[in-house]
Design an enzyme around this catalytic site. Structure first.
Site, short mmCIF file in Angstrom:
data_model
loop_
_atom_site.label_atom_id
_atom_site.label_comp_id
_atom_site.label_asym_id
_atom_site.label_seq_id
_atom_site.Cartn_x
_atom_site.Cartn_y
_atom_site.Cartn_z
N ASP A 10 -30.46 -32.67 54.84
CA ASP A 10 -29.35 -31.88 55.33
C ASP A 10 -28.52 -33.09 56.09
OD1 ASP A 10 -29.82 -29.65 54.24
OD2 ASP A 10 -29.91 -28.54 56.12
N ARG A 61 -18.16 -23.52 55.43
CA ARG A 61 -19.54 -22.98 55.52
C ARG A 61 -20.51 -23.20 56.67
NH1 ARG A 61 -22.98 -23.52 50.72
NH2 ARG A 61 -24.22 -22.21 52.25
N ARG A 77 -34.18 -24.51 43.26
CA ARG A 77 -34.54 -23.72 44.41
C ARG A 77 -35.07 -22.36 44.16
NH1 ARG A 77 -29.65 -24.65 48.79
NH2 ARG A 77 -31.29 -24.44 50.39
N CYS A 126 -28.10 -23.15 41.99
CA CYS A 126 -27.49 -23.45 43.19
C CYS A 126 -27.38 -25.22 42.74
CB CYS A 126 -28.60 -23.50 44.55
SG CYS A 126 -28.09 -24.44 45.74
N LYS A 172 -26.33 -23.14 62.64
CA LYS A 172 -26.12 -22.38 61.47
C LYS A 172 -27.46 -21.94 61.10
CE LYS A 172 -25.30 -23.79 57.17
NZ LYS A 172 -26.21 -23.42 55.95
N ASN A 173 -28.28 -22.88 60.80
CA ASN A 173 -29.89 -22.50 60.07
C ASN A 173 -30.66 -21.66 60.86
OD1 ASN A 173 -28.64 -23.82 57.79
ND2 ASN A 173 -30.10 -25.33 58.11
C1 UD1 Z 1 -33.28 -24.57 54.17
C2 UD1 Z 1 -32.15 -25.11 54.90
C3 UD1 Z 1 -31.36 -26.09 54.34
C4 UD1 Z 1 -32.29 -27.60 54.16
C5 UD1 Z 1 -33.52 -26.93 53.42
C6 UD1 Z 1 -34.62 -28.03 53.59
C7 UD1 Z 1 -31.10 -22.89 55.92
C8 UD1 Z 1 -30.28 -21.87 55.91
N1 UD1 Z 1 -31.19 -23.85 55.05
O1 UD1 Z 1 -33.05 -24.35 52.70
O2 UD1 Z 1 -30.29 -26.24 54.73
O3 UD1 Z 1 -31.78 -28.24 53.26
O4 UD1 Z 1 -34.30 -25.82 54.38
O5 UD1 Z 1 -34.88 -28.66 54.86
O6 UD1 Z 1 -31.90 -23.18 56.98
N2 UD1 Z 1 -39.23 -24.15 47.27
C9 UD1 Z 1 -39.91 -23.59 46.31
N3 UD1 Z 1 -40.28 -22.56 46.10
C10 UD1 Z 1 -39.96 -21.57 47.15
C11 UD1 Z 1 -38.93 -21.97 48.12
C12 UD1 Z 1 -38.82 -23.47 48.22
O7 UD1 Z 1 -40.46 -24.35 45.37
O8 UD1 Z 1 -40.24 -20.44 47.01
C13 UD1 Z 1 -38.72 -25.47 47.34
C14 UD1 Z 1 -37.31 -25.87 47.04
O9 UD1 Z 1 -36.79 -25.88 45.58
C15 UD1 Z 1 -37.22 -27.35 47.65
C16 UD1 Z 1 -38.17 -27.19 48.80
O10 UD1 Z 1 -39.14 -26.16 48.40
O11 UD1 Z 1 -37.58 -28.50 46.87
C17 UD1 Z 1 -37.77 -27.20 50.16
O12 UD1 Z 1 -37.01 -25.69 50.25
P1 UD1 Z 1 -36.90 -25.00 51.41
O13 UD1 Z 1 -37.42 -25.64 52.77
O14 UD1 Z 1 -37.37 -23.45 51.18
O15 UD1 Z 1 -35.10 -24.91 51.71
P2 UD1 Z 1 -34.39 -23.55 52.00
O16 UD1 Z 1 -35.18 -22.77 52.91
O17 UD1 Z 1 -33.81 -23.07 50.88
#
Ligand code: UD1
Length: 430
Positions: free
Chosen positions: A316, A408, A131, A126, A22-23
């Site tokens: 995850d 999902r 996030r 969320c 999915k990811n």
């Molecule tokens: C993706 C995955 C999700 C997984 C996560 C971490 C997909 C569709 N989703 O989510 O399944 O759990 O990676 O492996 O691939 N953060 C910030 N600022 C930002 C972006 C992120 O502070 O602009 C923080 C987030 O709050 C979190 C951490 O960084 O604490 C990691 O988040 P991130 O790796 O971005 O997760 P997602 O891409 O949302």
């Protein structure tokens, strides 16, 4: 709303085909926005999140065709989807859609890169934490986008197109890496992303972008070097197997006992988690066709683990590991370092008799002899599948409500587990 009913106590034995990830499928579908040519994706899992993203892409003007439906029994070959974004008719991604799935925010980078403008809703709250998207915006600003926040929308402009830049992320983010990588493929010149996420799904997207004509070096490392192109071409790409689905079924087998072949799984994409599983006493073997997991007779050993970005233990799989450890022969500790609020499954696991104490980001799990079935509530995607694992390993009947969370991210879950001897059925609301 559908529910899932499980009668626990059966060992799992057989073969489970692993679906496309999915990811990886989500950012690969989004990559179609980067070219007016046809992008063909094979092995796309049929999931609610994929279907929602397809609706968002159609809204932007992407033409989409799906090859003939799969035959039963389930195969891990997934759908073949052809996407053509010849004309992008709308550069707005509305709140009603983006708020339902966070990854849809990743259309932002490709839309600015191709069209010089985009208006994308902020993803909003969320269940698993705040996030934010600050890192996404930071990266895109460095590529030359002019960004404002207006009435809950990110309004971005780059009338002369994006240009390569040197971006150093202060924190590892999967989503920000995808967003910037996708945009950089259509930016002028070279972009370097330091402290990039190294998840295999990022590598899969980078390989696809290379087929489309961009040049990406450093795949699998934390420094990505991207040579953008004025124009990208179409390509044919196969989505890699889902390592989180693989890990989930592996934990289920370790929890119930039994012996299952996870067909098509990539051992090296999940090595840390599989090593952890082996520490709990399960046998894990990489074979020519996938990964074989078994636990025959032996108990479940307690362990200490913390979640980390790849190649560490994935957040995850945290909930699924916790479900397994509820029946360990001692006390385990899990520290969640990625998302601050990703423990909603704890209360529900407690309803089945688990003994878990939470202190900040750390869960202490005292193993109990047996779990007893109960009605429980799915709260998010990975949390809900941990309840499936606990229900399978427990005694008696567990009914999981709000199953749409499972739909999902898990394709044909009941069917795949049922084929290995689990007593599991979907109770349809309609
Ligand atoms: C993706 C995955 C999700 C997984 C996560 C971490 C997909 C569709 N989703 O989510 O399944 O759990 O990676 O492996 O691939 N953060 C910030 N600022 C930002 C972006 C992120 O502070 O602009 C923080 C987030 O709050 C979190 C951490 O960084 O604490 C990691 O988040 P991130 O790796 O971005 O997760 P997602 O891409 O949302």
């Amino acid at each position: 709303m559908d529910r899932i009913r499980i009668v626990g106590g059966q060992q799992l034995r057989g073969t489970i085909p692993i679906s496309g990830a999915k990811n990886a499928a989500l950012p690969l579908l989004i990559a179609s926005l980067l070219t007016e040519d046809r992008l063909t994706l094979k092995n796309v899992p049929n999931l609610a999140d994929v279907n929602l993203l397809v609706r968002i892409l159609r809204n932007h003007g992407v033409d989409l065709a799906v090859d003939g439906k799969r035959s039963s029994p389930p195969s891990h070959l997934g759908d073949t989807i052809h996407l053509t974004a010849r004309d992008i008719v709308d550069t707005t991604a509305p709140y009603e859609m983006v708020s339902r799935m966070r990854a849809s925010f990743w259309v932002l980078g490709p839309l600015i890169a191709r069209m010089g403008q985009a208006k994308v809703s902020l993803p909003g709250g969320c269940a698993i934490g705040t996030r934010p998207v600050d890192l996404h915006l930071m990266g895109l600003k460095e590529l030359g986008a002019d960004i404002d926040i207006d009435s809950g929308y990110v309004v971005a402009k780059a009338p002369k197109g994006l240009r390569g830049a040197h971006i150093v992320f202060p924190k590892v983010s999967v989503g920000a890496t995808h967003n910037v990588l996708l945009a950089a493929a259509l930016a002028k010149g070279e972009t370097v992303i330091e402290n990039a996420a190294r998840e295999p799904e990022i590598g899969d997207v980078a390989v696809c972008l290379t087929k489309m004509g961009a040049k990406v070096e450093g795949i699998g490392t934390s420094v990505l070097r991207i040579q953008g192109r004025d124009r990208l071409e179409g390509a044919i790409h196969t989505v890699l197997p889902d390592r989180i689905e693989t890990g989930t079924f592996a934990m289920a087998v370790a929890a119930t006992g039994g012996d299952v072949m996870l067909e098509g799984a990539h051992y090296h994409d999940l090595k840390t988690a599989l090593d952890v599983l082996a520490e709990t006493g399960a046998s894990v073997e990489a074979t020519a066709t996938g990964v074989r997991v078994s636990r025959n007779g032996g108990g479940i050993e307690p362990i200490s683990v913390e979640t980390q970005p790849f190649p560490g233990f994935p957040t995850d799989l945290q909930a699924q590991l916790m479900a397994l450890l509820t029946r360990a022969s001692g006390t385990s500790v899990i520290r969640e370092t990625i998302f601050e609020n990703r423990f909603m499954h704890v209360q529900e696991l407690a309803r089945l008799g688990a003994d878990i104490q939470l202190h900040g980001d750390t869960a202490t799990i005292k193993g109990v002899k047996t779990l007893k079935g109960a009605p429980v509530m799915a709260t998010d995607l990975r949390a809900s599948v941990s309840l499936v694992i606990a229900g399978l390993a427990g005694e008696g009947e567990t009914v999981i409500n709000r199953v749409y969370h499972l739909d999902r991210g898990f394709e044909q879950l009941e069917r795949k587990l049922g084929a290995c001897g689990a007593e599991i059925e979907r109770l349809s609301s309609g």
